[in-house]
Design a protein around this motif. Structure first.
Motif, PDB file in Angstrom:
ATOM      1  N   VAL A  20     -24.673  21.717 -15.794  1.00  0.00           N
ATOM      2  CA  VAL A  20     -24.631  20.288 -16.093  1.00  0.00           C
ATOM      3  C   VAL A  20     -23.693  20.030 -17.267  1.00  0.00           C
ATOM      4  O   VAL A  20     -23.788  20.693 -18.292  1.00  0.00           O
ATOM      5  CB  VAL A  20     -26.045  19.755 -16.423  1.00  0.00           C
ATOM      6  CG1 VAL A  20     -26.005  18.258 -16.696  1.00  0.00           C
ATOM      7  CG2 VAL A  20     -27.014  20.064 -15.292  1.00  0.00           C
ATOM      8  N   GLU A  21     -22.808  19.065 -17.099  1.00  0.00           N
ATOM      9  CA  GLU A  21     -21.881  18.679 -18.161  1.00  0.00           C
ATOM     10  C   GLU A  21     -22.046  17.200 -18.460  1.00  0.00           C
ATOM     11  O   GLU A  21     -22.085  16.377 -17.550  1.00  0.00           O
ATOM     12  CB  GLU A  21     -20.437  18.930 -17.726  1.00  0.00           C
ATOM     13  CG  GLU A  21     -20.109  20.370 -17.462  1.00  0.00           C
ATOM     14  CD  GLU A  21     -18.678  20.572 -16.987  1.00  0.00           C
ATOM     15  OE1 GLU A  21     -17.885  19.597 -16.992  1.00  0.00           O
ATOM     16  OE2 GLU A  21     -18.355  21.708 -16.605  1.00  0.00           O
ATOM     17  N   SER A  22     -22.156  16.888 -19.747  1.00  0.00           N
ATOM     18  CA  SER A  22     -22.152  15.493 -20.188  1.00  0.00           C
ATOM     19  C   SER A  22     -21.023  15.338 -21.190  1.00  0.00           C
ATOM     20  O   SER A  22     -20.306  16.293 -21.478  1.00  0.00           O
ATOM     21  CB  SER A  22     -23.500  15.114 -20.816  1.00  0.00           C
ATOM     22  OG  SER A  22     -23.664  15.782 -22.046  1.00  0.00           O
ATOM     23  N   SER A  23     -20.883  14.158 -21.757  1.00  0.00           N
ATOM     24  CA  SER A  23     -19.782  13.926 -22.694  1.00  0.00           C
ATOM     25  C   SER A  23     -19.931  14.730 -23.986  1.00  0.00           C
ATOM     26  O   SER A  23     -18.943  15.016 -24.648  1.00  0.00           O
ATOM     27  CB  SER A  23     -19.681  12.438 -23.024  1.00  0.00           C
ATOM     28  OG  SER A  23     -20.892  11.996 -23.608  1.00  0.00           O
ATOM     29  N   GLU A  40     -34.961  13.648  -7.747  1.00  0.00           N
ATOM     30  CA  GLU A  40     -35.054  12.540  -8.705  1.00  0.00           C
ATOM     31  C   GLU A  40     -34.416  12.937 -10.042  1.00  0.00           C
ATOM     32  O   GLU A  40     -33.679  12.163 -10.646  1.00  0.00           O
ATOM     33  CB  GLU A  40     -36.521  12.177  -8.911  1.00  0.00           C
ATOM     34  CG  GLU A  40     -36.749  11.063  -9.908  1.00  0.00           C
ATOM     35  CD  GLU A  40     -38.227  10.805 -10.134  1.00  0.00           C
ATOM     36  OE1 GLU A  40     -38.569  10.459 -11.270  1.00  0.00           O
ATOM     37  OE2 GLU A  40     -39.026  10.951  -9.194  1.00  0.00           O
ATOM     38  N   LEU A  41     -34.684  14.142 -10.495  1.00  0.00           N
ATOM     39  CA  LEU A  41     -34.137  14.644 -11.752  1.00  0.00           C
ATOM     40  C   LEU A  41     -32.608  14.714 -11.695  1.00  0.00           C
ATOM     41  O   LEU A  41     -31.917  14.255 -12.616  1.00  0.00           O
ATOM     42  CB  LEU A  41     -34.719  16.026 -12.044  1.00  0.00           C
ATOM     43  CG  LEU A  41     -34.344  16.693 -13.346  1.00  0.00           C
ATOM     44  CD1 LEU A  41     -34.882  15.903 -14.533  1.00  0.00           C
ATOM     45  CD2 LEU A  41     -34.901  18.110 -13.375  1.00  0.00           C
ATOM     46  N   ILE A  42     -32.064  15.245 -10.609  1.00  0.00           N
ATOM     47  CA  ILE A  42     -30.607  15.336 -10.439  1.00  0.00           C
ATOM     48  C   ILE A  42     -29.998  13.940 -10.360  1.00  0.00           C
ATOM     49  O   ILE A  42     -28.969  13.663 -10.988  1.00  0.00           O
ATOM     50  CB  ILE A  42     -30.259  16.184  -9.198  1.00  0.00           C
ATOM     51  CG1 ILE A  42     -30.673  17.643  -9.440  1.00  0.00           C
ATOM     52  CG2 ILE A  42     -28.771  16.088  -8.870  1.00  0.00           C
ATOM     53  CD1 ILE A  42     -30.662  18.503  -8.204  1.00  0.00           C
ATOM     54  N   PHE A  43     -30.624  13.041  -9.627  1.00  0.00           N
ATOM     55  CA  PHE A  43     -30.130  11.669  -9.518  1.00  0.00           C
ATOM     56  C   PHE A  43     -30.082  11.006 -10.890  1.00  0.00           C
ATOM     57  O   PHE A  43     -29.110  10.322 -11.226  1.00  0.00           O
ATOM     58  CB  PHE A  43     -31.012  10.859  -8.558  1.00  0.00           C
ATOM     59  CG  PHE A  43     -30.565   9.431  -8.403  1.00  0.00           C
ATOM     60  CD1 PHE A  43     -29.462   9.105  -7.629  1.00  0.00           C
ATOM     61  CD2 PHE A  43     -31.248   8.412  -9.046  1.00  0.00           C
ATOM     62  CE1 PHE A  43     -29.048   7.796  -7.492  1.00  0.00           C
ATOM     63  CE2 PHE A  43     -30.839   7.096  -8.918  1.00  0.00           C
ATOM     64  CZ  PHE A  43     -29.739   6.789  -8.145  1.00  0.00           C
ATOM     65  N   MET A  44     -31.115  11.197 -11.710  1.00  0.00           N
ATOM     66  CA  MET A  44     -31.140  10.604 -13.049  1.00  0.00           C
ATOM     67  C   MET A  44     -30.014  11.163 -13.919  1.00  0.00           C
ATOM     68  O   MET A  44     -29.380  10.414 -14.682  1.00  0.00           O
ATOM     69  CB  MET A  44     -32.502  10.851 -13.718  1.00  0.00           C
ATOM     70  CG  MET A  44     -33.599  10.007 -13.140  1.00  0.00           C
ATOM     71  SD  MET A  44     -35.276  10.227 -13.798  1.00  0.00           S
ATOM     72  CE  MET A  44     -35.165  11.408 -15.068  1.00  0.00           C
ATOM     73  N   MET A  45     -29.748  12.463 -13.802  1.00  0.00           N
ATOM     74  CA  MET A  45     -28.663  13.052 -14.584  1.00  0.00           C
ATOM     75  C   MET A  45     -27.312  12.454 -14.170  1.00  0.00           C
ATOM     76  O   MET A  45     -26.502  12.090 -15.021  1.00  0.00           O
ATOM     77  CB  MET A  45     -28.648  14.575 -14.421  1.00  0.00           C
ATOM     78  CG  MET A  45     -29.765  15.262 -15.154  1.00  0.00           C
ATOM     79  SD  MET A  45     -29.620  17.049 -15.149  1.00  0.00           S
ATOM     80  CE  MET A  45     -30.169  17.468 -13.518  1.00  0.00           C
ATOM     81  N   VAL A  46     -27.075  12.351 -12.863  1.00  0.00           N
ATOM     82  CA  VAL A  46     -25.817  11.787 -12.365  1.00  0.00           C
ATOM     83  C   VAL A  46     -25.696  10.324 -12.780  1.00  0.00           C
ATOM     84  O   VAL A  46     -24.633   9.870 -13.219  1.00  0.00           O
ATOM     85  CB  VAL A  46     -25.714  11.948 -10.832  1.00  0.00           C
ATOM     86  CG1 VAL A  46     -24.541  11.168 -10.273  1.00  0.00           C
ATOM     87  CG2 VAL A  46     -25.604  13.425 -10.473  1.00  0.00           C
ATOM     88  N   GLN A  47     -26.777   9.586 -12.690  1.00  0.00           N
ATOM     89  CA  GLN A  47     -26.788   8.178 -13.058  1.00  0.00           C
ATOM     90  C   GLN A  47     -26.469   7.987 -14.549  1.00  0.00           C
ATOM     91  O   GLN A  47     -25.900   6.970 -14.935  1.00  0.00           O
ATOM     92  CB  GLN A  47     -28.154   7.579 -12.737  1.00  0.00           C
ATOM     93  CG  GLN A  47     -28.144   6.117 -12.474  1.00  0.00           C
ATOM     94  CD  GLN A  47     -29.494   5.630 -11.977  1.00  0.00           C
ATOM     95  OE1 GLN A  47     -30.543   6.204 -12.276  1.00  0.00           O
ATOM     96  NE2 GLN A  47     -29.480   4.563 -11.222  1.00  0.00           N
ATOM     97  N   ASN A  48     -26.820   8.972 -15.364  1.00  0.00           N
ATOM     98  CA  ASN A  48     -26.547   8.908 -16.801  1.00  0.00           C
ATOM     99  C   ASN A  48     -25.191   9.495 -17.172  1.00  0.00           C
ATOM    100  O   ASN A  48     -24.910   9.741 -18.336  1.00  0.00           O
ATOM    101  CB  ASN A  48     -27.660   9.612 -17.583  1.00  0.00           C
ATOM    102  CG  ASN A  48     -28.916   8.781 -17.628  1.00  0.00           C
ATOM    103  OD1 ASN A  48     -28.870   7.599 -17.910  1.00  0.00           O
ATOM    104  ND2 ASN A  48     -30.046   9.402 -17.328  1.00  0.00           N
ATOM    105  N   GLY A  49     -24.346   9.757 -16.182  1.00  0.00           N
ATOM    106  CA  GLY A  49     -22.979  10.175 -16.442  1.00  0.00           C
ATOM    107  C   GLY A  49     -22.751  11.672 -16.505  1.00  0.00           C
ATOM    108  O   GLY A  49     -21.684  12.114 -16.930  1.00  0.00           O
ATOM    109  N   CYS A  50     -23.699  12.475 -16.083  1.00  0.00           N
ATOM    110  CA  CYS A  50     -23.531  13.932 -16.095  1.00  0.00           C
ATOM    111  C   CYS A  50     -22.859  14.405 -14.814  1.00  0.00           C
ATOM    112  O   CYS A  50     -23.044  13.819 -13.756  1.00  0.00           O
ATOM    113  CB  CYS A  50     -24.885  14.630 -16.220  1.00  0.00           C
ATOM    114  SG  CYS A  50     -25.741  14.310 -17.751  1.00  0.00           S
ATOM    115  N   ARG A  51     -22.105  15.486 -14.935  1.00  0.00           N
ATOM    116  CA  ARG A  51     -21.578  16.189 -13.765  1.00  0.00           C
ATOM    117  C   ARG A  51     -22.563  17.310 -13.478  1.00  0.00           C
ATOM    118  O   ARG A  51     -22.861  18.116 -14.355  1.00  0.00           O
ATOM    119  CB  ARG A  51     -20.206  16.765 -14.053  1.00  0.00           C
ATOM    120  CG  ARG A  51     -19.143  15.703 -14.218  1.00  0.00           C
ATOM    121  CD  ARG A  51     -17.779  16.296 -14.452  1.00  0.00           C
ATOM    122  NE  ARG A  51     -17.447  17.188 -13.341  1.00  0.00           N
ATOM    123  CZ  ARG A  51     -16.612  18.212 -13.452  1.00  0.00           C
ATOM    124  NH1 ARG A  51     -16.023  18.491 -14.585  1.00  0.00           N
ATOM    125  NH2 ARG A  51     -16.355  18.976 -12.412  1.00  0.00           N
TER     126      ARG A  51
END
Length: 85
Positions: A20-23, A40-51
């Motif tokens: 997982v990568e974020s800014s 759900e956990l993966i969707f939340m990470m993607v929704q928050n701008g994570c790769r």
């Protein structure tokens, strides 16, 4: 067992390794839980701008990190071990 049966079984546990990568951080996650909860956990990470990319145990074990390891146990039984860079 079909996917529908797997998803409706409350005792079903899926295990994954994620990169997982974020800014501001890069980490490897070792997660386990019900397939719906993991989605759900993966969707939340993607929704928050994570790769988010699926990884494997070898990459998790050799992931270089210089800070700390965190363990999270939530009420929906997902287990996350994160190595932060």
């Amino acid at each position: 067992m079909s996917e529908q049966e797997t998803m409706s079984d409350v005792n079903q546990v899926q295990h994954m390794f994620l990169h997982v990568e974020s800014s501001d951080a890069i980490c490897m996650l070792n997660i386990a839980g019900h397939p719906y909860r993991l989605r759900e956990l993966i969707f939340m990470m993607v929704q928050n701008g994570c790769r988010v990319m699926q990884s494997n145990a070898d990459k998790y074990k050799t992931f270089v990190y210089d800070k700390e390891t965190v363990e999270i146990y939530d009420f929906l039984s997902s287990i996350v071990k994160a190595k932060f860079l």
